[in-house]
Design an enzyme around this catalytic site. Structure first.
Site, PDB file in Angstrom:
ATOM      1  N   TYR A   1       5.760  -1.685   4.056  1.00 51.20           N
ATOM      2  CA  TYR A   1       4.895  -2.605   3.313  1.00 51.20           C
ATOM      3  C   TYR A   1       4.569  -1.998   1.940  1.00 51.20           C
ATOM      4  O   TYR A   1       4.081  -0.872   1.859  1.00 51.20           O
ATOM      5  CB  TYR A   1       3.621  -2.831   4.114  1.00 51.20           C
ATOM      6  CG  TYR A   1       2.704  -3.957   3.657  1.00 51.20           C
ATOM      7  CD1 TYR A   1       2.893  -4.648   2.457  1.00 51.20           C
ATOM      8  CD2 TYR A   1       1.634  -4.342   4.442  1.00 51.20           C
ATOM      9  CE1 TYR A   1       2.056  -5.669   2.067  1.00 51.20           C
ATOM     10  CE2 TYR A   1       0.775  -5.368   4.064  1.00 51.20           C
ATOM     11  CZ  TYR A   1       0.996  -6.024   2.869  1.00 51.20           C
ATOM     12  OH  TYR A   1       0.137  -7.031   2.487  1.00 51.20           O
ATOM     13  N   CYS A   2       4.856  -2.742   0.873  1.00 52.12           N
ATOM     14  CA  CYS A   2       4.533  -2.337  -0.499  1.00 52.12           C
ATOM     15  C   CYS A   2       5.152  -0.967  -0.792  1.00 52.12           C
ATOM     16  O   CYS A   2       6.347  -0.774  -0.596  1.00 52.12           O
ATOM     17  CB  CYS A   2       3.023  -2.365  -0.705  1.00 52.12           C
ATOM     18  SG  CYS A   2       2.490  -2.097  -2.416  1.00 52.12           S
ATOM     19  N   VAL A   3       4.354   0.005  -1.245  1.00 48.13           N
ATOM     20  CA  VAL A   3       4.916   1.317  -1.559  1.00 48.13           C
ATOM     21  C   VAL A   3       5.424   2.003  -0.300  1.00 48.13           C
ATOM     22  O   VAL A   3       6.323   2.853  -0.358  1.00 48.13           O
ATOM     23  CB  VAL A   3       3.871   2.188  -2.302  1.00 48.13           C
ATOM     24  CG1 VAL A   3       2.691   2.534  -1.405  1.00 48.13           C
ATOM     25  CG2 VAL A   3       4.496   3.450  -2.852  1.00 48.13           C
TER      26      VAL A   3
ATOM     27  N   GLY B   1       7.196   0.442   1.816  1.00 50.79           N
ATOM     28  CA  GLY B   1       8.563  -0.064   1.848  1.00 50.79           C
ATOM     29  C   GLY B   1       9.463   0.651   0.856  1.00 50.79           C
ATOM     30  O   GLY B   1      10.654   0.859   1.115  1.00 50.79           O
TER      31      GLY B   1
END
Length: 590
Positions: free
Chosen positions: A325-327, A329
């Protein structure tokens, strides 16, 4: 009219008393030197950027005259409209706010000529200022991006909705209560400066209504492993059989993992467990000086690779489905490139939530990314070995300053209203620190130089290429994302070497992800495989589906491998659990 002049006089004295307390709370830490001069640096950066715009328009007399004519022509049209309206004519507005702009929803902004004139005068000025920054053609693209962002911040700050005598709602509250709203507001203001140790820490939520592990992050599970960068949580099965492949979730270390486990009805983790996943989640540490040297590679090795070792030991499975998720990811993609280069096949399929791997179209956050600003951030981090959580929170809030800053200024300090209890905003206010080495690496190699997408990063002698990642990827973008813009996520899809299923969700960076099927909110779009910078064409031809994307993702997961086995217990009787979920790391406040 004031209903009780005596009470008004008494309240004015209380307002002055509260203002004096606020001033004392502001000055005290500056007198003892505990507050840095960060604000001065930020103001200097804003002035330097905007002065370049002014210089462009004043350098050529013709340009200068045209710019002034554009502005005063609109003022003149507004003045004529106001005069005609005073004479009884029905006049269309000269300027109207965006339909999504909640600042001017009170009827007085339209029905009352004074407030309507003030509103339109402001909108004309703000639009013109944005055009000046946008059309300053001699400026490079990054400077124009910064200039438009700063213009927007200044325009949002000076909006008439933010002041007593130009906001009909505040004025009405003040007259009706003989200024008791302002008494409550100035005391909240003083308290919030004290809470921020000399800097204003705007309260967005009633924090007393929530407790991590009390009414948030309630999905049953155990911490099965921990080290200096994270804890690993395994959740208790809710079904007699589970999918053979465990599900491993890597959240961002900016904020905390329980965004995926808020209340039970909003919890993606709980829902995934109920679908038959054996869910493991990384809970990152809230770093201190000890983690100053922990880099991206440390987070990869101690956060992801070590967790995979533990998952394999517990489940005896050689393959997992992973989510980033987000950073988180971005780190997962970095790790998958390393695993592909070293022959590690334990991640069989990956899902990315609002994740950027290429930063060409990274949006407004790039405002804060250039060599000079990164050097300033690194200088801050060098003092203690980490970046304070409030710095990142401030940057994110500025992306939507009307909603996340000024609406609370009006509600709290002018209308004197306590913020409502809201789980998502409690999570948003629960900021985390950034370890110096990790954060510097991320800003420089991803945002500034875009080295991950270009294949220019290495771990030791191992060169990393996203193209080496051949496994199936489910790449989720959110339509209104200010942090990982949908175009950026789409473009990043092309760098992977395997099949990518691109899905676009309604809403933004959080609500577009945390959207359980039971709520029947928003929608999502599916279409052909993503290719290059073709997001607009993809979106124009995509198929819209009502409700949550979660069932669509579950079907994708099961299409890859739907084999089920007997449900597993946390630790698998091979690893001794350390403590109950959500663990202790997540409870450390900044």
């Amino acid at each position: 009219m004031v209903k009780d002049p005596e009470r008004l006089a008494r309240n004015i004295a209380l307002i002055l008393e509260g203002a004096s307390r606020a001033a004392a709370n502001f000055l005290k830490p500056r007198e003892n030197g505990s507050v840095s001069a960060d604000v001065v640096d930020e103001i200097t950066e804003i002035i330097k950027t905007l002065s370049k715009v002014v210089e462009y328009w004043t350098a050529d007399p013709t340009r200068s005259v045209q710019a002034q004519a554009r502005l005063f022509g609109r003022y003149f049209a507004l003045w004529n409209s106001a005069i005609a309206r005073m004479a009884g004519a029905q006049m269309p507005p000269t300027a109207v706010p965006d339909a999504r702009d909640k600042r001017f929803q009170d009827r007085e902004w339209t029905d009352n000529q004074y407030f309507d004139f003030v509103k339109q005068f402001y909108l004309i000025t703000a639009q013109w200022a944005d055009e000046m920054a946008r059309d300053a053609e001699d400026l490079d693209a990054h400077t124009r991006l910064k200039a438009r962002f700063y213009v927007r911040q200044v325009a949002n700050a000076i909006s008439p909705s933010n002041f007593l005598f130009t906001n009909p709602e505040i004025l009405r509250d003040t007259l009706d209560s003989s200024a008791e709203n302002l008494v409550r507001g100035v005391n909240m203001f003083a308290d919030d400066i004290a809470a921020g140790e000399g800097e204003l820490k705007i309260r967005q939520v009633d924090t007393s209504s929530f407790t991590i592990g009390g009414n948030l992050a309630l999905t049953p599970g155990k911490v099965v492993h921990q080290n200096e960068v994270c804890q690993l949580i395994q959740y208790k099965a809710a079904t007699s059989e589970v999918l053979k492949r465990p599900l491993f979730i890597v959240p961002p270390w900016i904020n905390k993992f329980y965004i995926l486990d808020l209340t039970p009805e909003k919890s993606f983790i709980k829902w995934a467990v109920e679908q038959g996943h054996t869910v493991f989640v990384v809970s990152w540490i809230n770093p201190g000086e000890k983690q100053a040297g922990k880099s991206f590679e440390h987070y990869m090795r101690e956060g992801i690779l070590e967790s995979l070792d533990v998952i394999e030991k517990i489940t005896r499975e050689k393959e997992v489905n992973a989510i980033g998720y987000c950073v988180g990811g971005t780190l997962l993609s970095f790790t998958m490139a390393y695993m592909a280069a070293t022959g590690d096949t334990r991640i069989a399929a990956a899902t990315l939530f609002a994740t950027q791997v290429d930063f060409t179209f990274a949006g407004d956050l790039k405002v804060f990314i250039d060599e000079e600003q990164i050097e300033q951030i690194e200088k801050k981090m060098s003092v203690r070995g980490y970046l304070e959580g409030k710095n990142m929170a401030s940057s994110f809030n500025m992306l939507r300053s009307n909603e996340l800053i000024w609406s609370y200024v009006v509600n709290n300090y002018f209308r004197g209203r306590e913020p409502i209890p809201f789980d998502l905003l409690f999570w948003n206010s629960d900021a985390t620190r950034m370890p110096a080495a990790n954060h510097s690496f991320y800003l420089r190699n991803c945002y500034l130089d875009n080295k991950l997408a270009r294949g220019e990063l290495s771990v030791g002698d191992t060169r990393l290429s996203l193209g080496d990642i051949k496994i199936p990827i489910y790449n989720l973008a959110t339509r209104e994302d200010h942090i990982a813009p949908a175009r950026s996520v789409f473009y990043g899809s092309s760098f992977f070497g395997g099949p990518v299923t691109f899905v676009l969700s309604g809403s933004g960076h959080i609500a577009g992800v945390v959207n359980p099927p039971s709520r029947k909110k928003y929608q999502y779009w599916t279409g052909p495989a993503p290719s290059g910078d073709g997001f607009d064409a993809w979106q124009a031809n995509a198929e819209e589906h009502a409700g949550s994307w979660w069932p669509h993702w579950q079907a994708w997961i099961e299409s890859l491998d739907s084999t089920r086995v007997k449900a597993r217990v946390p630790g698998g009787r091979r690893v001794k659990p350390i403590e109950d979920a959500p663990g202790s790391y997540v409870k450390v406040m900044s």
